[in-house]
Design a protein around this motif. Structure first.
Motif, PDB file in Angstrom:
ATOM      1  N   GLY A   1     -21.140  12.699  32.005  1.00 38.02           N
ATOM      2  CA  GLY A   1     -22.395  12.119  31.551  1.00 38.02           C
ATOM      3  C   GLY A   1     -22.369  11.682  30.103  1.00 38.02           C
ATOM      4  N   ASP A   2     -21.180  11.377  29.580  1.00 41.10           N
ATOM      5  CA  ASP A   2     -21.047  10.956  28.177  1.00 41.10           C
ATOM      6  C   ASP A   2     -21.014   9.446  28.028  1.00 41.10           C
ATOM      7  N   ASN A   3     -20.618   8.735  29.079  1.00 42.48           N
ATOM      8  CA  ASN A   3     -20.455   7.288  29.013  1.00 42.48           C
ATOM      9  C   ASN A   3     -21.185   6.632  30.173  1.00 42.48           C
ATOM     10  N   LEU A   4     -22.052   5.697  29.827  1.00 44.74           N
ATOM     11  CA  LEU A   4     -22.807   4.937  30.822  1.00 44.74           C
ATOM     12  C   LEU A   4     -22.436   3.468  30.686  1.00 44.74           C
ATOM     13  N   PHE A   5     -22.211   2.795  31.821  1.00 44.39           N
ATOM     14  CA  PHE A   5     -21.857   1.381  31.828  1.00 44.39           C
ATOM     15  C   PHE A   5     -22.922   0.623  32.609  1.00 44.39           C
ATOM     16  N   VAL A   6     -23.320  -0.524  32.069  1.00 36.66           N
ATOM     17  CA  VAL A   6     -24.435  -1.295  32.629  1.00 36.66           C
ATOM     18  C   VAL A   6     -23.982  -2.726  32.881  1.00 36.66           C
ATOM     19  N   LEU A   7     -24.250  -3.229  34.081  1.00 39.23           N
ATOM     20  CA  LEU A   7     -24.060  -4.653  34.374  1.00 39.23           C
ATOM     21  C   LEU A   7     -25.307  -5.375  33.900  1.00 39.23           C
ATOM     22  N   ASP A   8     -25.162  -6.216  32.880  1.00 42.44           N
ATOM     23  CA  ASP A   8     -26.314  -6.794  32.198  1.00 42.44           C
ATOM     24  C   ASP A   8     -26.078  -8.276  31.929  1.00 42.44           C
ATOM     25  N   ASN A   9     -27.152  -9.002  31.675  1.00 40.06           N
ATOM     26  CA  ASN A   9     -27.064 -10.428  31.359  1.00 40.06           C
ATOM     27  C   ASN A   9     -26.296 -11.195  32.438  1.00 40.06           C
ATOM     28  N   GLY A  10     -26.409 -10.746  33.665  1.00 37.73           N
ATOM     29  CA  GLY A  10     -25.758 -11.430  34.768  1.00 37.73           C
ATOM     30  C   GLY A  10     -24.322 -11.048  34.993  1.00 37.73           C
ATOM     31  N   ARG A  11     -23.512 -10.959  33.919  1.00 30.59           N
ATOM     32  CA  ARG A  11     -22.076 -10.724  34.094  1.00 30.59           C
ATOM     33  C   ARG A  11     -21.464  -9.860  33.002  1.00 30.59           C
ATOM     34  N   ARG A  12     -22.242  -9.406  32.032  1.00 33.22           N
ATOM     35  CA  ARG A  12     -21.697  -8.648  30.921  1.00 33.22           C
ATOM     36  C   ARG A  12     -21.731  -7.148  31.216  1.00 33.22           C
ATOM     37  N   ILE A  13     -20.691  -6.441  30.766  1.00 33.03           N
ATOM     38  CA  ILE A  13     -20.631  -4.989  30.890  1.00 33.03           C
ATOM     39  C   ILE A  13     -20.986  -4.388  29.531  1.00 33.03           C
ATOM     40  N   ARG A  14     -22.029  -3.571  29.513  1.00 36.28           N
ATOM     41  CA  ARG A  14     -22.479  -2.910  28.292  1.00 36.28           C
ATOM     42  C   ARG A  14     -22.120  -1.420  28.378  1.00 36.28           C
ATOM     43  N   HIS A  15     -21.572  -0.901  27.307  1.00 33.47           N
ATOM     44  CA  HIS A  15     -21.213   0.519  27.246  1.00 33.47           C
ATOM     45  C   HIS A  15     -22.252   1.252  26.417  1.00 33.47           C
ATOM     46  N   VAL A  16     -22.788   2.339  26.970  1.00 32.64           N
ATOM     47  CA  VAL A  16     -23.779   3.158  26.284  1.00 32.64           C
ATOM     48  C   VAL A  16     -23.144   4.512  25.999  1.00 32.64           C
ATOM     49  N   ASP A  17     -22.925   4.805  24.719  1.00 33.59           N
ATOM     50  CA  ASP A  17     -22.339   6.071  24.301  1.00 33.59           C
ATOM     51  C   ASP A  17     -23.448   7.116  24.218  1.00 33.59           C
TER      52      ASP A  17
END
Length: 342
Positions: free
Chosen positions: A230-246
């Protein structure tokens, strides 16, 4: 069979260069360095490398596509991870479980997001009358009422959520992460307390901006992936971008990854047709190192060291610190003594 350069002894390559000796098949190898003359590649080869591989800083990452040195094949639309094939690029990655509209926890409960009715639903693995999942419970949000509100789950509001993921490390409480698509934020539901809070993004403010907590911007986030701890979250955003949430920071920090930073390892289906995927992501492949012009980053311009109430100097002896003269410029004509007093 192994190549031999003398009877009964196999030939082994050595560092340097080799030539055939006159009058026989025996090869003569000379070490690289001053004793050997061929210590570097020919000049034409070095010039060719410079032509196909443009100069860049060590931290910069080449863009994928036809101009990339490792471009795979024309009209290829799969993962572009191999186009970042450089020394040191693959030293570390984070494996995350990627889910869609539904996910299952360890005890068999099914968790779903209802985009049409703006809710998070829970389905128990069995009930009093049947031994299989048959009835759902409205866990968070109000049916048919979109909005944005943090707090206790029964009073929380969502707007068209489209992705859910969960983290359930050993010895810790179950935590659900929801991509609140209509509000352009990432929400967190803690099962132990039954409360909802916003991890990253600002409600109804869309965009593509890296930063911490509510300084970051999302645009219609969709599916999610989270690692086991539960330390790293990844989000499919803006249609095609991968965002990393620390999530290890006090305030979650959002960074955008380059195209090809994540690749699928395998997929499986849990009972009742919930499909999950195991995905490996290189969280250190940041889009800002690629010179992405569509991405913005929020940076704090002023940082107050030592106190939170004000950025002004604290001249009272009981709360004085040596850093206060650096927080604001002194008035014109004023001087600062050795102790830091005006």
């Amino acid at each position: 069979s192994p190549r031999r350069d003398a009877p009964g002894r196999p030939w082994t390559p050595r560092r340097g260069w080799c030539t055939s000796a006159e009058g026989g098949p025996r090869r003569v190898c000379r070490p690289a360095g001053p004793a050997g003359r061929k210590t570097a590649a020919p000049l034409w080869f070095a010039a060719w490398l410079l032509a196909v591989e443009p100069w860049r800083a060590a931290s910069e990452i080449l863009k994928p596509g036809v101009s990339n040195t490792y471009y795979q094949v024309a009209e290829y639309f799969g993962s572009r991870v191999l186009e970042h094939n450089e020394t040191g690029r693959f030293t570390s990655n984070v494996e995350a479980t990627w889910s869609g509209h539904a996910v299952t926890d360890k005890v068999g409960r099914q968790w779903l997001v209802d985009r049409l009715y703006h809710q998070v639903l829970m389905v128990e693995p069995s009930s009093r009358y049947v031994a299989f999942p048959a009835y759902y419970m409205e866990y968070a949000g109000t049916r048919g009422v979109p909005g944005f509100y943090d707090g206790i789950r029964s009073q929380a509001r969502f707007d068209s959520p489209m992705g859910i993921a969960l983290s359930e490390p050993k010895g810790k409480s179950l935590v659900l992460y929801v991509s609140d698509t209509g509000n352009h934020v990432i929400r967190r539901l803690t099962f132990e307390t039954g409360r909802v809070d916003t991890v990253a993004g600002l409600a109804l403010q869309r965009g593509l901006r890296d930063g911490s907590s509510n300084r970051a911007r999302f645009d219609s986030p969709m599916s999610l992936g989270v690692d086991y701890q539960g330390d790293n979250l990844f989000v499919l955003d803006n249609g095609r971008r991968i965002r990393h949430v620390d999530l290890t920071r006090t305030l979650a920090v959002v960074t955008t990854l380059v195209d090809g930073a994540c690749r699928a390892l395998y997929r499986w289906t849990v009972p009742y047709a919930i499909e999950l995927r195991r995905v490996a992501c290189h969280a250190d492949w940041k889009a800002k190192d690629q010179g992405d012009q569509s991405l913005s980053t929020f940076n704090f311009e002023v940082f107050c060291y030592g106190h939170k109430a004000t950025c002004g100097p604290r001249n009272f002896p009981a709360i004085h610190d040596d850093e206060s003269p650096n927080l604001v410029a002194p008035p014109e004509g004023a001087g600062i003594e050795a102790g830091g007093r005006l």
